[in-house]
Enzyme design. Structure first.
Site, PDB file in Angstrom:
ATOM      1  N   GLN A  43       0.817  -1.226   0.000  1.00 43.05           N
ATOM      2  CA  GLN A  43       0.000   0.000   0.000  1.00 43.05           C
ATOM      3  C   GLN A  43       0.852   1.279   0.000  1.00 43.05           C
ATOM      4  OE1 GLN A  43      -0.373  -2.576   2.119  1.00 43.05           O
ATOM      5  NE2 GLN A  43      -2.501  -3.252   2.125  1.00 43.05           N
ATOM      6  N   HIS A 127      -7.125 -20.006   1.591  1.00 44.49           N
ATOM      7  CA  HIS A 127      -8.411 -19.401   1.942  1.00 44.49           C
ATOM      8  C   HIS A 127      -9.530 -19.903   1.030  1.00 44.49           C
ATOM      9  CE1 HIS A 127     -11.103 -16.447   3.723  1.00 44.49           C
ATOM     10  NE2 HIS A 127     -11.561 -16.226   2.501  1.00 44.49           N
ATOM     11  N   TYR A 158     -13.998  -9.984   4.067  1.00 44.09           N
ATOM     12  CA  TYR A 158     -13.842  -9.547   5.458  1.00 44.09           C
ATOM     13  C   TYR A 158     -15.025  -8.670   5.860  1.00 44.09           C
ATOM     14  CZ  TYR A 158      -9.015 -11.009   4.744  1.00 44.09           C
ATOM     15  OH  TYR A 158      -7.887 -11.722   4.451  1.00 44.09           O
ATOM     16  N   ASP A 206     -10.968 -15.698   9.905  1.00 47.15           N
ATOM     17  CA  ASP A 206     -10.303 -14.412  10.126  1.00 47.15           C
ATOM     18  C   ASP A 206     -11.347 -13.318  10.368  1.00 47.15           C
ATOM     19  OD1 ASP A 206      -8.628 -12.257  10.178  1.00 47.15           O
ATOM     20  OD2 ASP A 206      -7.944 -12.440   8.092  1.00 47.15           O
ATOM     21  N   HIS A 208     -10.431 -10.308  11.093  1.00 49.81           N
ATOM     22  CA  HIS A 208      -9.801  -9.116  10.504  1.00 49.81           C
ATOM     23  C   HIS A 208     -10.078  -7.865  11.334  1.00 49.81           C
ATOM     24  CE1 HIS A 208      -7.887  -7.201   6.914  1.00 49.81           C
ATOM     25  NE2 HIS A 208      -7.451  -8.424   6.732  1.00 49.81           N
ATOM     26  N   GLU A 232      -8.616 -15.887  13.814  1.00 54.74           N
ATOM     27  CA  GLU A 232      -7.544 -14.925  13.514  1.00 54.74           C
ATOM     28  C   GLU A 232      -7.983 -13.488  13.783  1.00 54.74           C
ATOM     29  OE1 GLU A 232      -6.147 -15.581   9.585  1.00 54.74           O
ATOM     30  OE2 GLU A 232      -5.279 -13.584   9.381  1.00 54.74           O
ATOM     31  N   GLU A 258      -0.478  -9.925  12.749  1.00 51.77           N
ATOM     32  CA  GLU A 258       0.108  -9.558  11.451  1.00 51.77           C
ATOM     33  C   GLU A 258       0.407  -8.064  11.360  1.00 51.77           C
ATOM     34  OE1 GLU A 258      -3.291 -11.138   9.316  1.00 51.77           O
ATOM     35  OE2 GLU A 258      -3.597  -9.224   8.332  1.00 51.77           O
ATOM     36  N   HIS A 308       2.324 -14.902   8.482  1.00 52.32           N
ATOM     37  CA  HIS A 308       1.387 -14.344   7.505  1.00 52.32           C
ATOM     38  C   HIS A 308       1.891 -14.651   6.087  1.00 52.32           C
ATOM     39  CE1 HIS A 308      -0.918 -10.483   6.156  1.00 52.32           C
ATOM     40  NE2 HIS A 308      -1.771 -11.453   6.381  1.00 52.32           N
ATOM     41  N   ASP A 312       0.328 -10.251  -0.789  1.00 50.83           N
ATOM     42  CA  ASP A 312       1.216  -9.097  -0.672  1.00 50.83           C
ATOM     43  C   ASP A 312       2.418  -9.375   0.234  1.00 50.83           C
ATOM     44  OD1 ASP A 312      -0.745  -9.041   1.373  1.00 50.83           O
ATOM     45  OD2 ASP A 312      -0.438  -6.902   1.708  1.00 50.83           O
ATOM     46  N   GLU A 335       0.367 -19.959   6.112  1.00 48.53           N
ATOM     47  CA  GLU A 335      -0.636 -19.466   5.162  1.00 48.53           C
ATOM     48  C   GLU A 335      -0.044 -19.472   3.757  1.00 48.53           C
ATOM     49  OE1 GLU A 335      -1.721 -15.336   5.629  1.00 48.53           O
ATOM     50  OE2 GLU A 335      -3.534 -15.566   4.425  1.00 48.53           O
TER      51      GLU A 335
HETATM   52 MG    MG Z   1      -5.218 -11.789   8.636  1.00 51.93          MG
END
Ligand code: MG
Length: 400
Positions: A43, A127, A158, A206, A208, A232, A258, A308, A312, A335
């Site tokens: 990002q 996932h 999410y 997750d 999130h 998570e 993470e 993680h 990305d 993961e």
């Molecule tokens: Mg996560």
């Protein structure tokens, strides 16, 4: 024997499969010897790029490649202001590349330098998800057919995506979600999954960090019946004190971290035995050097690793994860984001996953390289990131 030194530092930017990736390449004084490392902060990739080129590179030229720990410690304090994601990722690129070089010099894979293998391959999860409960279960079955024994499951992305939202007039654009709707749908999804798919498959989920802390406590309790492998990010790093409440009320295993920036952030959670998996983003923490310190600390408390591994994290970062996985006595799970085929061509040596296990290639160092010419065919594009512009139904901005 004359020291091998850093002769040049290159920053490679590429976007072959959605995420903007940053790879550091350290060129050494020994002809043909170089190392690669992951510095990906997708990002804010320009900021990391500049930090490496303008700040770290002048500091690094001429330094001894063998002094990984000393270099890491000095890079952390040399800017005086520290512990931010931009600099940590930049330092990670250097750190991983130095481990790669050390492995090549020793003619050993990095896991050998860490202490050797505890296992032949790393069990990993991927996932499974979909917009509807049916689609999510179909996705789960498809991945089970590929041999995965661990899978993360969720419905609607999410936070979930309700079909209808009760928004005020003039509500701005954004990635809206509704917390209550999200919880209802996930509970139905897991109920149906256990009824239809059975108890053998290991499931993760997750949150999130999208719930209010008290909602997360209740949701962790409600999910306990489904015997998760882990839940998570039930809470944000800003709400760590609430982990006590979850622990007191249920035995749902918890994975966290993470977003952490500094090894000390793990300390209260590990010492308090408030989590079960350290979910470190290795480049965000500064590379292999801090990751192994935290893994060893967690091991003393019976807490496992779950580095993680999203899209990305660059392929180089995934290779670094794998070396830590193979070594760590307290490895839990890895993961895996399932890169498309063309990414394997850009990054020769990218770890291979077969039937839910990730295997090393046993080449010296990290065992991965980057084809700079191919990488250049996928230049990074600037964009204003939309998925992180999250809002509650009334338009309130919230963490993604
Ligand atoms: Mg996560």
């Amino acid at each position: 024997m004359a020291a091998v030194t850093i002769k040049d530092v290159k920053t490679i930017l590429t976007q072959p499969a959605g995420s903007r990736l940053i790879i550091v390449k350290l060129i050494t004084s020994e002809p043909g010897l170089y190392g690669v490392g992951c510095a990906t902060f997708t990002q804010r990739f320009h900021a990391v790029h500049t930090a490496i080129e303008k700040h770290l590179k002048p500091f690094l030229i001429g330094r001894d490649v063998d002094r990984i720990e000393e270099t890491w410690q000095m890079l952390m304090v040399n800017g005086y202001w520290r512990n931010g994601p931009v600099l940590n990722n930049a330092i990670s690129g250097i750190d991983q590349a130095l481990w790669d070089i050390k492995g090549k010099r020793a003619n050993m894979p990095v896991y050998q330098l860490l202490g050797g293998k505890c296992r032949e391959a790393a069990a990993c999860y991927s996932h499974a998800g979909g917009d509807t409960i049916e689609a999510a279960i179909d996705s789960l079955r498809e991945l089970m057919d590929q041999g995965y024994h661990y899978l993360r499951l969720g419905c609607g992305g999410y936070g979930g995506k309700p079909a209808q939202l009760y928004k005020p007039d003039g509500a701005p654009e954004g990635d809206y979600f509704d917390r209550k709707h999200y919880m209802r749908v996930q509970l139905k999804l897991f109920e149906r999954t256990r009824a239809e798919v059975g108890d053998e498959i290991e499931l993760c989920h997750d949150i999130h960090e999208r719930l209010q802390p008290i909602e997360a406590v209740g949701f962790a309790k409600d999910m306990e019946q489904f015997k998760l492998f882990f839940l998570e990010d039930p809470l944000a790093p800003e709400d760590l004190e609430w982990f006590n409440n979850i622990r007191q009320q249920c035995a749902t295993p918890i994975a966290m971290g993470e977003l952490f920036n500094h090894p000390r952030e793990w300390q209260p959670l590990i010492e308090g035995r408030l989590i079960d998996f350290i979910r470190m983003h290795v480049s965000q923490m500064g590379g292999i050097t801090p990751a192994r310190h935290v893994a060893a600390f967690a091991n003393m408390y019976g807490i496992r690793t779950a580095w993680h591994g999203p899209g990305d994290t660059s392929p180089v970062g995934h290779a670094a994860n794998l070396h830590l996985d193979l070594w760590a006595p307290n490895f839990g799970i890895q993961e895996w984001c399932r890169f498309p085929e063309h990414v394997y061509e850009i990054f020769p040596g990218l770890p291979v996953v077969r039937k839910g296990y990730m295997y090393p290639n046993d080449s010296p160092g990290l065992g991965i390289d980057v084809d700079e010419k191919l990488a250049a065919k996928y230049p990074c594009e600037d964009e204003i990131i939309k998925w992180t512009q999250c809002r509650l139904p009334d338009g309130t901005p919230v963490r993604p």
